[in-house]
Design an enzyme around this catalytic site. Structure first.
Site, PDB file in Angstrom:
ATOM      1  N   GLN A  87      -6.381  -8.381  -2.144  1.00 27.38           N
ATOM      2  CA  GLN A  87      -6.297  -7.433  -1.029  1.00 27.38           C
ATOM      3  C   GLN A  87      -7.682  -6.945  -0.580  1.00 27.38           C
ATOM      4  O   GLN A  87      -7.865  -6.538   0.566  1.00 27.38           O
ATOM      5  CB  GLN A  87      -5.448  -6.218  -1.414  1.00 27.38           C
ATOM      6  CG  GLN A  87      -3.972  -6.523  -1.637  1.00 27.38           C
ATOM      7  CD  GLN A  87      -3.663  -6.770  -3.101  1.00 27.38           C
ATOM      8  OE1 GLN A  87      -4.481  -7.312  -3.826  1.00 27.38           O
ATOM      9  NE2 GLN A  87      -2.486  -6.381  -3.546  1.00 27.38           N
ATOM     10  N   ARG A 112       9.913  -1.803  -4.944  1.00 30.90           N
ATOM     11  CA  ARG A 112       8.683  -1.809  -5.755  1.00 30.90           C
ATOM     12  C   ARG A 112       8.667  -0.514  -6.578  1.00 30.90           C
ATOM     13  O   ARG A 112       8.848   0.573  -6.021  1.00 30.90           O
ATOM     14  CB  ARG A 112       7.437  -1.911  -4.863  1.00 30.90           C
ATOM     15  CG  ARG A 112       7.346  -3.272  -4.174  1.00 30.90           C
ATOM     16  CD  ARG A 112       5.984  -3.536  -3.604  1.00 30.90           C
ATOM     17  NE  ARG A 112       5.013  -3.835  -4.621  1.00 30.90           N
ATOM     18  CZ  ARG A 112       3.702  -3.920  -4.378  1.00 30.90           C
ATOM     19  NH1 ARG A 112       3.241  -3.697  -3.171  1.00 30.90           N
ATOM     20  NH2 ARG A 112       2.852  -4.206  -5.341  1.00 30.90           N
ATOM     21  N   LYS A 161      -4.323  -0.149  -8.355  1.00 27.70           N
ATOM     22  CA  LYS A 161      -4.277  -1.611  -8.521  1.00 27.70           C
ATOM     23  C   LYS A 161      -4.981  -2.047  -9.802  1.00 27.70           C
ATOM     24  O   LYS A 161      -6.012  -1.491 -10.165  1.00 27.70           O
ATOM     25  CB  LYS A 161      -4.935  -2.251  -7.291  1.00 27.70           C
ATOM     26  CG  LYS A 161      -4.967  -3.749  -7.240  1.00 27.70           C
ATOM     27  CD  LYS A 161      -3.638  -4.404  -7.468  1.00 27.70           C
ATOM     28  CE  LYS A 161      -2.574  -3.994  -6.472  1.00 27.70           C
ATOM     29  NZ  LYS A 161      -1.220  -4.466  -6.867  1.00 27.70           N
ATOM     30  N   ASP A 202      -1.610   4.729  -6.216  1.00 30.20           N
ATOM     31  CA  ASP A 202      -0.196   4.505  -5.937  1.00 30.20           C
ATOM     32  C   ASP A 202       0.674   5.593  -6.555  1.00 30.20           C
ATOM     33  O   ASP A 202       1.819   5.775  -6.151  1.00 30.20           O
ATOM     34  CB  ASP A 202       0.222   3.133  -6.487  1.00 30.20           C
ATOM     35  CG  ASP A 202      -0.592   2.037  -5.822  1.00 30.20           C
ATOM     36  OD1 ASP A 202      -0.188   1.555  -4.762  1.00 30.20           O
ATOM     37  OD2 ASP A 202      -1.683   1.706  -6.340  1.00 30.20           O
ATOM     38  N   GLY A 239       0.852  -1.187   0.000  1.00 30.97           N
ATOM     39  CA  GLY A 239       0.000   0.000   0.000  1.00 30.97           C
ATOM     40  C   GLY A 239       0.890   1.241   0.000  1.00 30.97           C
ATOM     41  O   GLY A 239       1.913   1.279   0.703  1.00 30.97           O
ATOM     42  N   ALA A 240       0.468   2.234  -0.791  1.00 29.83           N
ATOM     43  CA  ALA A 240       1.347   3.373  -1.089  1.00 29.83           C
ATOM     44  C   ALA A 240       1.905   4.080   0.159  1.00 29.83           C
ATOM     45  O   ALA A 240       3.121   4.253   0.305  1.00 29.83           O
ATOM     46  CB  ALA A 240       0.577   4.373  -1.950  1.00 29.83           C
TER      47      ALA A 240
HETATM   48  O1  MRU Z   1       0.187  -4.091  -4.589  1.00 26.36           O
HETATM   49  P1  MRU Z   1      -0.317  -3.314  -3.426  1.00 26.36           P
HETATM   50  O2  MRU Z   1      -1.245  -4.037  -2.542  1.00 26.36           O
HETATM   51  O3  MRU Z   1       0.793  -2.625  -2.666  1.00 26.36           O
HETATM   52  O4  MRU Z   1      -1.113  -2.187  -4.181  1.00 26.36           O
HETATM   53  C1  MRU Z   1      -1.386  -1.003  -3.627  1.00 26.36           C
HETATM   54  C2  MRU Z   1      -2.805  -0.956  -3.332  1.00 26.36           C
HETATM   55  O5  MRU Z   1      -3.212  -1.495  -2.354  1.00 26.36           O
HETATM   56  C3  MRU Z   1      -3.729  -0.303  -4.196  1.00 26.36           C
HETATM   57  O6  MRU Z   1      -3.339  -0.025  -5.452  1.00 26.36           O
HETATM   58  C4  MRU Z   1      -4.430   0.795  -3.434  1.00 26.36           C
HETATM   59  O7  MRU Z   1      -5.656   0.951  -3.982  1.00 26.36           O
HETATM   60  C5  MRU Z   1      -3.674   2.077  -3.425  1.00 26.36           C
HETATM   61  S1  MRU Z   1      -2.471   2.122  -2.212  1.00 26.36           S
HETATM   62  C6  MRU Z   1      -3.141   3.215  -1.116  1.00 26.36           C
END
Ligand code: MRU
Length: 393
Positions: free
Chosen positions: A205, A100, A258, A246, A58-59
């Site tokens: 998720q 990442r 995502k 993100d 998550g960002a």
């Molecule tokens: O791959 P992840 O689980 O790290 O992806 C990020 C996310 O959970 C989503 O894209 C989310 O909607 C944005 S992060 C606040």
């Protein structure tokens, strides 16, 4: 947020730092919802690995983890030579950054830490400044999410039915969350509403993390298969979509989130349903000029070809008492898969962006940049961050 386990309620942050042990403390998100455990990580390389393996994800959460990870790496340096120290910090920066590629928060967070370290005249002073800056990033992340909640709560009317994708909840930040912040604020205001959580294949998720969060907060919700949203929209069963991001491009209003978000935005537009994105300032990339240039992470094909879970029964009752998650292969054993982790939604499909400074049209991000954090150091983030003075912009 509060977590209730075995009848006991306690407040947790997704990411914290134990300065005595120089350790990151991370809620291990690979184990939720079946196990709640906290991983202690004492080395910056292991911290980068935890980001890559999605112990933390998550960002905002990986932003705070990278900020603390940079401080952790800086604090592990022994010696007084500032030149050597600076080269070491640069290695730490690059190690964490490469964990990442898509979310811009880690780069923005580490740049803020680097900037804060500069006035330090000695290694020791810079180490102390790094930790203080990481703490500040984490605390700001919480404040920004709370402000998103205040601005976004008005979108949730009595009995609204809200669709969300993936997990942009408190587990994706230090606390509170971005897409979930308006939900938590509306709940506090006493308004009833219902949330549909996209399961969000391949890592689910939505089904695992968002559903767990909402259940913990007693918010009415149901998990839906990713393919069900169009049907529910067509039947008038979804009033509003709120997702996280993100990386949002400040110059164009394009929003990365995502994989599957773009599909939901197209569907929402088709059915005239408002589609909002919630994000803190650290998610805005002020440098890139084209969504096509956003690095989209491609993850292992095993995520698409199988799934994780605990043994269970179709009626949902537990089969045997185990909380140990296992991986099962679903797909044809000889088939490969493609696994892009994110997609980019164009601004014309987005009704508004819920920021800590209020709701803005995606195309107005650039016009509103001074209110949205531009000019405070993050605007030079771009693709490749660095901690050195020469490239600091
Ligand atoms: O791959 P992840 O689980 O790290 O992806 C990020 C996310 O959970 C989503 O894209 C989310 O909607 C944005 S992060 C606040």
């Amino acid at each position: 947020m509060n977590v209730t386990l075995h009848g006991r309620t306690a407040h947790y942050r997704t990411v914290t730092f134990d300065s005595r042990r120089n350790a990151l403390l991370l809620i291990d998100q690979r184990r939720l919802p079946h196990q709640f455990t906290i991983a202690a990580i004492t080395d910056f390389r292991a911290t980068a690995d935890a980001i890559q393996q999605m112990v933390v994800r998550g960002a905002g959460a990986i932003g705070a983890t990278a900020a603390y990870g940079l401080a952790q790496g800086a604090r592990a340096f022994r010696g007084r030579d500032l030149e050597k120290f600076s080269r070491h910090v640069q290695t730490v920066f690059q190690t964490l950054q490469s964990a990442r590629p898509t979310a811009v928060d880690p780069v923005n967070a580490m740049r803020a830490v680097c900037q804060a370290m500069r006035p330090g005249a000695t290694v020791e002073e810079q180490q102390a400044l790094a930790l203080a800056a990481a703490e500040e990033f984490a605390n700001n992340d919480v404040r920004h999410c709370q402000a998103i909640g205040r601005h976004g709560a008005k979108l949730i009317r009595r009995n609204s039915r809200v669709l969300t994708h993936c997990n942009a909840g408190w587990l994706a930040f230090v606390d509170v969350g971005s897409a979930t912040a308006p939900l938590y604020a509306a709940q506090q205001a006493g308004r009833p509403f219902h949330v549909f959580c996209d399961e969000t294949r391949p890592r689910c998720q939505g089904a695992t993390l968002t559903a767990w969060e909402l259940a913990q907060q007693n918010i009415s919700h149901e998990i839906i298969a990713d393919n069900a949203a169009g049907h529910l929209m067509q039947r008038g069963e979804i009033d509003l979509v709120i997702v996280g991001s993100d990386r949002a491009l400040g110059r164009t209003g394009e929003v990365t989130n995502k994989i599957g978000t773009y599909t939901k935005a197209v569907l929402a537009a088709r059915h005239g349903i408002p589609f909002y994105v919630a994000l803190p300032f650290s998610t805005i990339d002020w440098t890139l000029r084209r969504g096509m240039d956003i690095p989209i992470e491609e993850r292992s094909d095993g995520e698409v070809l199988g799934a994780w879970g605990v043994p269970g029964r179709l009626d949902g009752k537990p089969r045997r008492k185990t909380s140990e998650s296992i991986y099962v292969r679903i797909a044809n054993p000889t088939s490969p898969a493609r696994n892009p982790g994110f997609d980019v939604t164009p601004p014309e499909l987005i009704t508004g962006i819920i920021t800590p400074a209020g709701i803005v049209k995606p195309k107005d991000l650039w016009k509103e940049r001074r209110r949205l954090g531009y000019g405070r150091g993050a605007e030079t983030s771009g693709k490749n961050g660095t901690c050195t003075r020469a490239n600091s912009g």
